[in-house]
Design a protein around this motif. Structure first.
Motif, PDB file in Angstrom:
ATOM      1  N   TYR A  48      42.549  34.167  36.378  1.00 24.47           N
ATOM      2  CA  TYR A  48      42.324  35.444  37.459  1.00 24.47           C
ATOM      3  C   TYR A  48      43.101  35.059  39.331  1.00 24.47           C
ATOM      4  CZ  TYR A  48      40.722  40.206  40.172  1.00 24.47           C
ATOM      5  OH  TYR A  48      40.818  40.781  40.813  1.00 24.47           O
ATOM      6  N   LYS A  49      44.022  35.546  39.741  1.00 20.08           N
ATOM      7  CA  LYS A  49      44.982  34.792  41.041  1.00 20.08           C
ATOM      8  C   LYS A  49      44.590  36.374  42.626  1.00 20.08           C
ATOM      9  CE  LYS A  49      46.430  31.594  39.000  1.00 20.08           C
ATOM     10  NZ  LYS A  49      45.351  30.640  39.293  1.00 20.08           N
ATOM     11  N   PHE A  50      43.801  37.491  41.652  1.00 20.56           N
ATOM     12  CA  PHE A  50      43.895  38.744  42.378  1.00 20.56           C
ATOM     13  C   PHE A  50      42.525  38.601  43.253  1.00 20.56           C
ATOM     14  CE2 PHE A  50      42.896  43.018  44.420  1.00 20.56           C
ATOM     15  CZ  PHE A  50      44.098  43.270  44.619  1.00 20.56           C
ATOM     16  N   PRO A  51      42.537  38.361  44.911  1.00 21.13           N
ATOM     17  CA  PRO A  51      41.250  37.692  45.701  1.00 21.13           C
ATOM     18  C   PRO A  51      40.458  38.464  45.512  1.00 21.13           C
ATOM     19  CG  PRO A  51      42.901  38.349  46.885  1.00 21.13           C
ATOM     20  CD  PRO A  51      43.434  38.613  45.517  1.00 21.13           C
ATOM     21  N   VAL A  52      40.221  39.466  45.006  1.00 19.11           N
ATOM     22  CA  VAL A  52      38.867  39.864  45.077  1.00 19.11           C
ATOM     23  C   VAL A  52      38.563  40.332  43.625  1.00 19.11           C
ATOM     24  CG1 VAL A  52      39.612  41.152  47.465  1.00 19.11           C
ATOM     25  CG2 VAL A  52      39.905  42.497  45.589  1.00 19.11           C
ATOM     26  N   ILE A  53      37.432  40.294  43.392  1.00 16.37           N
ATOM     27  CA  ILE A  53      36.282  41.315  41.966  1.00 16.37           C
ATOM     28  C   ILE A  53      35.774  42.356  42.641  1.00 16.37           C
ATOM     29  CG2 ILE A  53      36.758  39.344  40.467  1.00 16.37           C
ATOM     30  CD1 ILE A  53      34.049  38.224  41.570  1.00 16.37           C
ATOM     31  N   VAL A  54      35.038  42.928  41.850  1.00 14.38           N
ATOM     32  CA  VAL A  54      34.217  44.609  41.742  1.00 14.38           C
ATOM     33  C   VAL A  54      32.800  44.025  41.193  1.00 14.38           C
ATOM     34  CG1 VAL A  54      33.962  46.759  41.106  1.00 14.38           C
ATOM     35  CG2 VAL A  54      35.955  46.024  41.475  1.00 14.38           C
ATOM     36  N   VAL A  55      31.764  44.211  41.975  1.00 17.17           N
ATOM     37  CA  VAL A  55      30.064  43.181  41.246  1.00 17.17           C
ATOM     38  C   VAL A  55      30.174  44.992  40.854  1.00 17.17           C
ATOM     39  CG1 VAL A  55      28.161  42.663  41.603  1.00 17.17           C
ATOM     40  CG2 VAL A  55      30.834  41.818  42.170  1.00 17.17           C
ATOM     41  N   GLU A  56      28.930  45.784  39.496  1.00 18.40           N
ATOM     42  CA  GLU A  56      28.988  46.794  39.211  1.00 18.40           C
ATOM     43  C   GLU A  56      27.332  46.353  39.282  1.00 18.40           C
ATOM     44  OE1 GLU A  56      27.225  49.781  38.840  1.00 18.40           O
ATOM     45  OE2 GLU A  56      29.750  50.067  38.646  1.00 18.40           O
ATOM     46  N   THR A  57      26.375  46.764  40.413  1.00 15.59           N
ATOM     47  CA  THR A  57      25.248  46.489  40.910  1.00 15.59           C
ATOM     48  C   THR A  57      24.442  46.981  38.917  1.00 15.59           C
ATOM     49  OG1 THR A  57      25.078  48.182  42.337  1.00 15.59           O
ATOM     50  CG2 THR A  57      25.961  45.881  42.949  1.00 15.59           C
ATOM     51  N   ALA A  58      24.885  48.202  39.369  1.00 16.26           N
ATOM     52  CA  ALA A  58      24.043  49.299  38.378  1.00 16.26           C
ATOM     53  C   ALA A  58      24.225  48.534  36.580  1.00 16.26           C
ATOM     54  CB  ALA A  58      23.638  50.607  38.248  1.00 16.26           C
ATOM     55  N   SER A  59      25.138  47.974  36.292  1.00 16.28           N
ATOM     56  CA  SER A  59      24.855  47.235  35.114  1.00 16.28           C
ATOM     57  C   SER A  59      25.412  46.708  35.230  1.00 16.28           C
ATOM     58  CB  SER A  59      26.349  47.816  34.462  1.00 16.28           C
ATOM     59  OG  SER A  59      27.050  47.312  34.912  1.00 16.28           O
ATOM     60  N   LYS A  60      25.043  45.133  36.649  1.00 14.11           N
ATOM     61  CA  LYS A  60      25.733  44.116  36.567  1.00 14.11           C
ATOM     62  C   LYS A  60      25.776  43.306  36.111  1.00 14.11           C
ATOM     63  CE  LYS A  60      21.242  41.752  37.662  1.00 14.11           C
ATOM     64  NZ  LYS A  60      20.069  40.388  38.812  1.00 14.11           N
ATOM     65  N   THR A  61      27.187  43.498  36.005  1.00 12.38           N
ATOM     66  CA  THR A  61      28.321  43.125  35.425  1.00 12.38           C
ATOM     67  C   THR A  61      29.589  42.988  36.257  1.00 12.38           C
ATOM     68  OG1 THR A  61      29.240  45.505  35.334  1.00 12.38           O
ATOM     69  CG2 THR A  61      28.895  44.474  33.756  1.00 12.38           C
TER      70      THR A  61
END
Length: 75
Positions: free
Chosen positions: A36-49
């Motif tokens: 995974y080379k894209f510099p950001v991720i998405v953190v989903e706090t409700a589902s803790k994923t």
């Protein structure tokens, strides 16, 4: 993007993925710095994923991008 999602910069730093996993967040796409080379991720706090995203999604939503240290206290 919704109000339970945070965009977190990882910049090819595996420690971000490790920290999230150690704190109960599931890596639902099995992201690694190698696949995974894209510099950001998405953190989903409700589902803790967390998961990847792309340029188009980021351009459409114009999210605030956080460093992990900025949000550790709320995660």
């Amino acid at each position: 993007m919704n109000n339970t999602q945070l965009v977190v910069r990882h910049n090819q730093n595996a420690e971000v993925f490790t920290w999230l996993e150690e704190h109960g967040y599931r890596n639902i796409q099995q992201l690694t710095v190698e696949n995974y080379k894209f510099p950001v991720i998405v953190v989903e706090t409700a589902s803790k994923t967390f998961f990847g995203t792309n340029t188009t999604c980021m351009a459409a939503s114009l999210p605030k991008v956080y460093e992990l240290d900025e949000i550790k206290s709320i995660l």
